[in-house]
Write an enzyme that holds these catalytic residues in place. Structure first.
Site, short mmCIF file in Angstrom:
data_model
loop_
_atom_site.label_atom_id
_atom_site.label_comp_id
_atom_site.label_asym_id
_atom_site.label_seq_id
_atom_site.Cartn_x
_atom_site.Cartn_y
_atom_site.Cartn_z
N PHE A 40 1.28 -3.46 4.18
CA PHE A 40 1.57 -4.82 4.64
C PHE A 40 3.01 -5.17 4.30
O PHE A 40 3.53 -4.72 3.27
CB PHE A 40 0.68 -5.84 3.92
CG PHE A 40 -0.73 -5.93 4.44
CD1 PHE A 40 -1.16 -5.20 5.53
CD2 PHE A 40 -1.63 -6.79 3.82
CE1 PHE A 40 -2.47 -5.31 5.99
CE2 PHE A 40 -2.95 -6.91 4.28
CZ PHE A 40 -3.36 -6.16 5.36
N HIS A 91 -2.05 8.57 5.57
CA HIS A 91 -2.39 7.28 4.99
C HIS A 91 -3.84 6.98 5.39
O HIS A 91 -4.62 6.55 4.56
CB HIS A 91 -1.42 6.21 5.47
CG HIS A 91 -1.56 4.91 4.76
ND1 HIS A 91 -1.48 4.79 3.40
CD2 HIS A 91 -1.80 3.65 5.22
CE1 HIS A 91 -1.65 3.52 3.05
NE2 HIS A 91 -1.85 2.81 4.14
N CYS A 128 0.80 -1.22 0.00
CA CYS A 128 0.00 0.00 0.00
C CYS A 128 0.83 1.27 0.00
O CYS A 128 0.29 2.37 0.06
CB CYS A 128 -0.96 -0.03 1.18
SG CYS A 128 -2.10 -1.43 1.03
N GLU A 152 -0.64 5.58 13.03
CA GLU A 152 -0.24 6.78 12.31
C GLU A 152 -0.33 8.01 13.20
O GLU A 152 0.57 8.87 13.18
CB GLU A 152 -1.12 6.97 11.06
CG GLU A 152 -0.63 8.12 10.18
CD GLU A 152 -1.30 8.17 8.81
OE1 GLU A 152 -2.32 7.48 8.61
OE2 GLU A 152 -0.79 8.91 7.95
N LYS A 204 -8.81 9.07 1.78
CA LYS A 204 -9.46 7.75 1.69
C LYS A 204 -10.89 7.79 2.23
O LYS A 204 -11.68 6.89 1.94
CB LYS A 204 -8.64 6.70 2.44
CG LYS A 204 -7.30 6.41 1.77
CD LYS A 204 -6.53 5.32 2.47
CE LYS A 204 -5.20 5.01 1.80
NZ LYS A 204 -4.16 6.04 2.09
N HIS A 217 -9.44 3.20 -0.21
CA HIS A 217 -8.01 2.91 -0.24
C HIS A 217 -7.67 2.40 -1.63
O HIS A 217 -8.02 1.27 -1.99
CB HIS A 217 -7.68 1.87 0.83
CG HIS A 217 -6.21 1.64 1.04
ND1 HIS A 217 -5.25 2.16 0.20
CD2 HIS A 217 -5.55 0.94 2.00
CE1 HIS A 217 -4.06 1.80 0.64
NE2 HIS A 217 -4.21 1.06 1.73
#
Lengths: 432, 379
Positions: free
Chosen positions: A418, A323, A183, A334, A355, A360
């Site tokens: 990830f 993010h 991501c 975050e 997002k 996402h």
């Protein structure tokens, strides 16, 4: 000081490296195609999340996504969609930059693409063509493949094809790089472009992140990891980054494209400079395959590395393009990472997550959000984090719940993924 | 940035059908055929399966082994060998700032589940609902983590503590060449001091044979040396399971920690020319000149066996290095796509360090696209 030497001095950063200018932007999301439509929707707080129409969602726990339904392909498969979105975004970015000639981009291509696999409709077609009436095995699929009827699917389902087609269409130079950092891939594509320009290998780079992988298996894989929001109704309220009742991310699709140039070369050709990529930072995390280190150290290190690379103090950042996936874990981590870097100022530093509206966009996210960050700078308006109705008391951030008009000179854009991937960018109106 | 530093190889990790480690591969180099060939398991396709590995040696935790599929285990294992060979396995500080570039595909399947779903779909009244139900119920949640391309890098971070930062390049053979190109350039320019770079490929998967049978790139016959796969109905590649990792460092960085430089890696030549008769040969010649190859003692060719590019690769080498011994990597390991370039370079570095060769050339010609030429010299 002559005009020329002034330009020379301005063409390098404080570390003596070529400055990296942005001269073209392109964007496709579920909100629309192009900067104008996206910016209007983003600043109006409109959501692109909707019920999935592309395939049956019977029995699925998550039945919503930010699919891009106005561009399609035949067959409708992830690599073809990803290519189509990338083409649209790159068309826009290259046209804006005015660089090169059509089909002759004078620089390298770095493209973040989703991992490619043969998909279920194609597997079914092979199974059917095999003539097998008993239990199907891969031996049957192999036999069908050997019929030569399906030969075009080889190129469709190998990893390098999207980049190859984009390289052909835009005439980029050299071997194109297809990459994945999960991501954070879109941000890594930009970072690779920045590094190549700083090394002096190229004076221009086309950096793209693209993702068109909302299909049953991709959705179910994320669902099985409990990563997705299951609040299907209403769809536009499901993605709620930093809210107390956030319950997962919503898959999105789209592409972001940036034309990066050696600032001096851009000026020399009279290009309009839209902004600069001042710094890129990254840090790996070996804690867990899907979870981040509990102390947040790698995220913190990635943000600090980006600031260091930019030669910028935390105080010089005007807003954070987060993010902000809307998963319980990401948003907590975050917030913790930002608090560690920005200290008390974090309570008054505007933070927003695109997002909330576009979902996402996975492989594309870092590039899409870099484009939005540069639009934020250009317009002096921070797009909102919609659905921020129930603040999480554990996240003491200044979340931008309504579009906010403030001068923005420098944006920190975060991407985490990830596999311990953390990549951050510092984007700015002027050199540091 | 005007500084250009020498880039040296200080660690090598190899795994293939020939076994593991440098010695096993140098011993197998002259054999002319891969050490293991399986013509039955995936008939009609031949495969060169990986030699049995004692995984615990590099992946001590069973829980880590279970979380990975074969391509990841091979890669993590080879990465461990490379770190060990560089003498940095126990150096947490260095590994914590070591960067990683992986060239890999991914996409491991549960073939039994796929088969059962395809069988069930045939009789299903509502195929969409059937697919949804069975994917949700039958897919192992953790299989996803074996499918994501970047999760080899992720596992190397977890198992070995290499956590500077990682990037994964996809795109078949060219991904391996470009992983080396970017790693070399970043070190040479001073952007980073030390990197782990490599790739991994598991050939023992029936799903990859479907992909490569489409298009007719896979050889459905017994082994035959790569450059002898003529006429055209003999052409094609035989897949082999393999993994290769290298520790690359700035020469002064290696010297400062007292590491032995095994070989020097020059700037990597890579390009993508549109395939047309003669284009591959011309591209290799241009890259050969650009990399500064002078008089290599041997050439390691990443030739796939696919027509007509393998014949062009052979013709180019006959002109560029007349009389020089050319070893096709496919005759040692089979074809391993993204792993080809790292494997070839690792082997070249081993030849330089262990056999005293002065200069070795590695060529990589992708079955669909991408040409690479890499120069490895004595450190």
């Amino acid at each position: 000081m002559t005009n020329q030497s002034f330009r020379d001095a301005k063409g390098r950063d404080a570390k003596g490296r070529p400055l990296v200018a942005v001269t073209g932007l392109g964007i496709v999301t579920s909100l629309g195609q192009g900067q104008a439509d996206n910016w209007a929707a983003l600043t109006a707080g409109r959501s692109g999340i909707h019920a999935i129409r592309r395939f049956p969602t019977d029995g699925l726990r998550t039945r919503i996504a930010g699919t891009v339904d106005f561009l399609d392909t035949a067959p409708l498969v992830a690599p073809a969609l990803s290519q189509r979105f990338a083409e649209a975004a790159a068309d826009e970015a290259i046209a804006q930059s005015g660089i090169g000639r059509p089909g002759d981009f004078p620089g390298a291509l770095f493209i973040a693409v989703p991992p490619v696999e043969i998909e279920w409709p194609q597997r079914q077609a092979l199974a059917e063509a095999s003539g097998q009436t008993g239990p199907i095995t891969y031996t049957d699929l192999q036999r069908a493949a050997a019929s030569r009827r399906f030969d075009p699917w080889h190129d469709l389902f190998i990893f390098g094809t999207v980049a190859d087609q984009i390289a052909d269409r835009f005439g980029t130079k050299g071997s194109p790089i297809s990459l994945s950092t999960a991501c954070s891939s879109g941000a890594t594509a930009i970072q690779l472009g920045v590094e190549a320009i700083r090394r002096g290998e190229v004076t221009a780079a086309l950096c793209i992140g693209t993702d068109g992988s909302v299909n049953p298996e991709s959705l179910i894989r994320f669902s099985l990891l409990s990563a997705l929001s299951t609040q299907n109704d209403p769809p536009e309220a499901a993605s709620k980054p930093f809210s107390k009742n956030r319950d997962g991310f919503v898959m999105g699709e789209g592409a972001g494209a940036l034309v990066l140039e050696d600032a001096q070369a851009a000026r020399a050709r009279g290009a309009k400079i839209l902004g600069y990529v001042l710094g890129c930072g990254e840090k790996g995390d070996g804690f867990h395959r899907t979870r981040s280190s509990p102390d947040g150290a790698p995220g913190i290190a990635a943000i600090r590395a980006a600031l260091d690379d930019a030669g910028t103090e935390p105080d010089a950042i005007d807003t954070v393009n987060a993010h902000g996936t809307s998963t319980p874990e990401n948003d907590k981590m975050e917030a913790m990472s930002c608090a560690a870097v920005f200290g008390d100022r974090i309570r008054a530093l505007p933070v927003s997550s695109n997002k909330s509206m576009i979902g996402h966009t996975l492989t594309a996210a870092g590039a899409v959000e870099a484009v939005i960050s540069l639009l934020t700078i250009a317009h002096g308006r921070i797009p909102p984090t919609i659905n921020y109705a129930v603040p999480d008391p554990a996240i003491p951030l200044d979340i931008v719940a309504q579009a906010r008009d403030v001068p923005v000179r420098r944006v920190l854009s975060n991407s985490f993924g990830f596999g311990g991937q953390n990549t951050c960018l510092v984007l700015a109106d002027e050199p540091a | 940035m005007s500084e250009f530093r020498d880039v040296v190889v200080t660690g090598i990790g190899l795994v293939s059908c020939a076994g593991e480690g440098i010695a096993a591969h140098l011993a197998a180099l002259g054999a002319g055929a891969p050490a293991r060939t399986d013509t039955e398991t995936f008939a009609p396709y031949t495969v060169h399966p990986v030699a049995p590995l004692a995984l615990d040696g590099q992946i001590p935790k069973k829980s880590d082994q279970r979380q990975m599929e074969p391509w990841q285990r091979l890669g993590v294992y080879a990465a461990g060998l490379a770190l060990e060979s560089a003498g940095v396995k126990g150096d947490a500080e260095l590994k914590g700032r070591m960067h990683l570039v992986v060239s890999a595909g991914g996409g491991e399947r549960d073939t039994a589940v796929d088969g059962a779903i395809l069988t069930g779909l045939r009789a299903a009244e509502d195929t969409g609902a059937y697919l949804n139900e069975h994917l949700q119920n039958d897919l192992r949640p953790t299989l996803f983590l074996a499918q994501l391309s970047n999760l080899l890098a992720g596992n190397i971070g977890i198992v070995h503590g290499v956590t500077g930062a990682s990037r994964t390049f996809m795109g078949e053979e060219a991904a391996g060449t470009d992983a080396l190109r970017i790693a070399q350039a970043r070190i040479a320019s001073g952007q980073v001091d030390c990197m782990l770079v490599g790739g991994s490929y598991s050939a023992e998967r029936p799903d990859v044979m479907v992909i490569h049978e489409m298009g007719g790139y896979l050889r459905a016959r017994d082994f035959r040396p790569v450059f002898d796969r003529v006429p055209e109905d003999e052409a094609g590649f035989i897949l082999g399971s393999a993994a290769a990792f290298l520790v690359l460092e700035a020469a002064e960085h290696a010297a400062s920690r007292g590491a032995r430089a095994l070989a020097r890696l020059g700037p990597v030549g890579s390009d993508r020319t549109k395939r047309a008769p003669g284009s591959t040969e011309a591209s290799l010649a241009a890259l050969w000149a650009a990399t500064g190859l002078a008089a290599p003692d041997v050439v390691i060719a990443g030739a796939t066996g696919v027509a007509p590019v393998t014949a062009e690769e052979g013709a180019a080498l006959a002109r560029l290095a007349p009389g020089v011994s050319v070893t096709a990597l496919g005759d040692l390991t089979g074809h391993s796509l993204e792993t080809t370039a790292p494997f070839g370079v690792a082997l070249a570095a081993a030849l330089v360090s262990e056999k005293g060769l002065r200069e070795v050339a590695v060529t990589v010609v992708g079955h669909r696209r991408g040409e690479g030429v890499i120069r490895v010299t004595a450190a």
